[in-house]
Design a protein around this motif. Structure first.
Motif, PDB file in Angstrom:
ATOM      1  N   ALA A   7       7.007   3.403   7.022  1.00 59.39           N
ATOM      2  CA  ALA A   7       8.065   3.325   6.007  1.00 59.39           C
ATOM      3  C   ALA A   7       9.434   3.493   6.650  1.00 59.39           C
ATOM      4  N   VAL A   8       9.540   4.421   7.591  1.00 59.76           N
ATOM      5  CA  VAL A   8      10.805   4.656   8.280  1.00 59.76           C
ATOM      6  C   VAL A   8      11.212   3.423   9.080  1.00 59.76           C
ATOM      7  N   ARG A   9      10.237   2.745   9.710  1.00 64.79           N
ATOM      8  CA  ARG A   9      10.552   1.533  10.475  1.00 64.79           C
ATOM      9  C   ARG A   9      11.162   0.458   9.574  1.00 64.79           C
ATOM     10  N   VAL A  10      10.645   0.347   8.354  1.00 62.29           N
ATOM     11  CA  VAL A  10      11.209  -0.632   7.419  1.00 62.29           C
ATOM     12  C   VAL A  10      12.642  -0.245   7.059  1.00 62.29           C
ATOM     13  N   GLY A  22       0.797  -1.211   0.000  1.00 61.50           N
ATOM     14  CA  GLY A  22       0.000   0.000   0.000  1.00 61.50           C
ATOM     15  C   GLY A  22       0.829   1.259   0.000  1.00 61.50           C
ATOM     16  N   LEU A  23       0.350   2.245   0.765  1.00 54.89           N
ATOM     17  CA  LEU A  23       0.945   3.581   0.722  1.00 54.89           C
ATOM     18  C   LEU A  23       2.398   3.597   1.182  1.00 54.89           C
ATOM     19  N   HIS A  24       2.703   2.914   2.290  1.00 52.25           N
ATOM     20  CA  HIS A  24       4.087   2.977   2.751  1.00 52.25           C
ATOM     21  C   HIS A  24       5.014   2.216   1.808  1.00 52.25           C
ATOM     22  N   GLY A  25       4.452   1.240   1.076  1.00 55.18           N
ATOM     23  CA  GLY A  25       5.249   0.574   0.055  1.00 55.18           C
ATOM     24  C   GLY A  25       5.626   1.523  -1.072  1.00 55.18           C
ATOM     25  N   ARG A  26       4.678   2.374  -1.445  1.00 53.46           N
ATOM     26  CA  ARG A  26       4.965   3.369  -2.489  1.00 53.46           C
ATOM     27  C   ARG A  26       6.040   4.352  -2.026  1.00 53.46           C
ATOM     28  N   VAL A  27       5.968   4.750  -0.764  1.00 51.30           N
ATOM     29  CA  VAL A  27       6.989   5.639  -0.211  1.00 51.30           C
ATOM     30  C   VAL A  27       8.357   4.964  -0.250  1.00 51.30           C
ATOM     31  N   LEU A  28       8.390   3.704   0.180  1.00 51.10           N
ATOM     32  CA  LEU A  28       9.657   2.969   0.206  1.00 51.10           C
ATOM     33  C   LEU A  28      10.290   2.858  -1.167  1.00 51.10           C
ATOM     34  N   GLU A  29       9.467   2.614  -2.181  1.00 51.59           N
ATOM     35  CA  GLU A  29      10.010   2.410  -3.520  1.00 51.59           C
ATOM     36  C   GLU A  29      10.595   3.688  -4.109  1.00 51.59           C
ATOM     37  N   THR A  30      10.324   4.830  -3.496  1.00 56.60           N
ATOM     38  CA  THR A  30      10.954   6.083  -3.906  1.00 56.60           C
ATOM     39  C   THR A  30      12.096   6.453  -2.971  1.00 56.60           C
ATOM     40  N   LEU A  31      11.834   6.379  -1.681  1.00 58.00           N
ATOM     41  CA  LEU A  31      12.805   6.830  -0.692  1.00 58.00           C
ATOM     42  C   LEU A  31      13.990   5.870  -0.558  1.00 58.00           C
ATOM     43  N   GLY A  32      13.721   4.568  -0.591  1.00 61.16           N
ATOM     44  CA  GLY A  32      14.799   3.583  -0.466  1.00 61.16           C
ATOM     45  C   GLY A  32      15.857   3.739  -1.545  1.00 61.16           C
ATOM     46  N   PRO A  33      15.462   3.726  -2.820  1.00 61.18           N
ATOM     47  CA  PRO A  33      16.463   3.925  -3.879  1.00 61.18           C
ATOM     48  C   PRO A  33      17.172   5.277  -3.778  1.00 61.18           C
ATOM     49  N   ALA A  34      16.446   6.316  -3.349  1.00 62.15           N
ATOM     50  CA  ALA A  34      17.072   7.641  -3.226  1.00 62.15           C
ATOM     51  C   ALA A  34      18.203   7.609  -2.200  1.00 62.15           C
TER      52      ALA A  34
END
Length: 233
Positions: free
Chosen positions: A50-53, A7-19
């Motif tokens: 998302a931050v916890r992940v 869901g939403l935090h997954g979408r955040v991760l897929e942008t923030l993680g690679p960045a």
């Protein structure tokens, strides 16, 4: 672990993680969850999840009155499959592929030797089936089909080694093989010599020949490194 379906935090991760992994946020950078929540148009609770992940991957750490700080690269969980995926998608791909392939060259020959001693009849049959699947998909630009059987082949060997530490590297190897294919660090058709080596390796393990299995796996690893010299120098 994939973020699909998160869901939403997954979408955040897929942008923030690679960045983070490509250096857009260098180590020591402080990220404000409120600002990130606004940027991604999500609630603060989604942002915290998302931050916890990211914390579980050791990419960041949270401190009161400081915020979320990007950790030094040396502290990242570089074995996390998702971190591997993100790094392979970045400019550091050649280095990352070489590092992971060298890791495989150190681990998989030993695992193959152990598999020759410990593999069950079912695992031997599965190896043979995977090797034949690789052969069947080795021509005609059928890399996705080849990848499916290649990943399964190496998972069986790691599992059949009887060493739980080796077995846990199955996801790491899967990400390496997937990254090579998806980012076109593969020939359009796999090297016929490499395909043949996998067939011979399945036979060596079935025959219980640990020395030969280990030698064949080293040969496969050397071939993979040679391909990187050509395709990802």
């Amino acid at each position: 672990m994939s973020t699909s379906g998160r869901g939403l935090h997954g979408r955040v991760l897929e942008t923030l993680g690679p960045a983070i992994t490509v250096g857009e946020y260098p180590p020591g950078s402080v990220l404000r969850t409120d600002e990130l929540a606004q940027r991604f148009d999500v609630s603060r609770s989604v942002m915290r999840e998302a931050v916890r992940v990211l914390e579980s991957m050791h990419l960041v750490e949270s401190r009161r009155r400081v915020g979320v700080t990007v950790r030094p690269k040396a502290e990242w969980n570089v074995y996390d499959p998702q971190v591997i995926r993100w790094r392979l998608a970045g400019a550091d791909r050649p280095h990352q592929l070489r590092s992971l392939t060298v890791l495989r060259s150190a681990i998989e020959p030993v695992a193959a030797g152990l598999a020759a001693k410990h593999a069950t009849a079912e695992q031997c049959a599965e190896l043979t089936e995977c090797a034949l699947g690789m052969v069947a998909n080795s021509k005609g630009h059928r890399l996705e089909g080849y990848l499916f059987h290649d990943i399964a082949f190496h998972r069986v060997i790691l599992n059949a080694s009887g060493n739980e530490m080796f077995a846990r590297l199955g996801d790491v190897v899967a990400e390496v093989l997937t990254g090579r294919t998806r980012h076109e660090v593969m020939f359009e058709d796999p090297d016929p010599a490499a395909v043949t080596l996998h067939v011979r390796l399945a036979e060596a393990i079935r025959a219980g020949d640990a020395g030969h299995a280990e030698a064949l796996t080293r040969e496969i690893a050397e071939g993979a490194l040679h391909e990187l010299d050509i395709l990802a120098p």
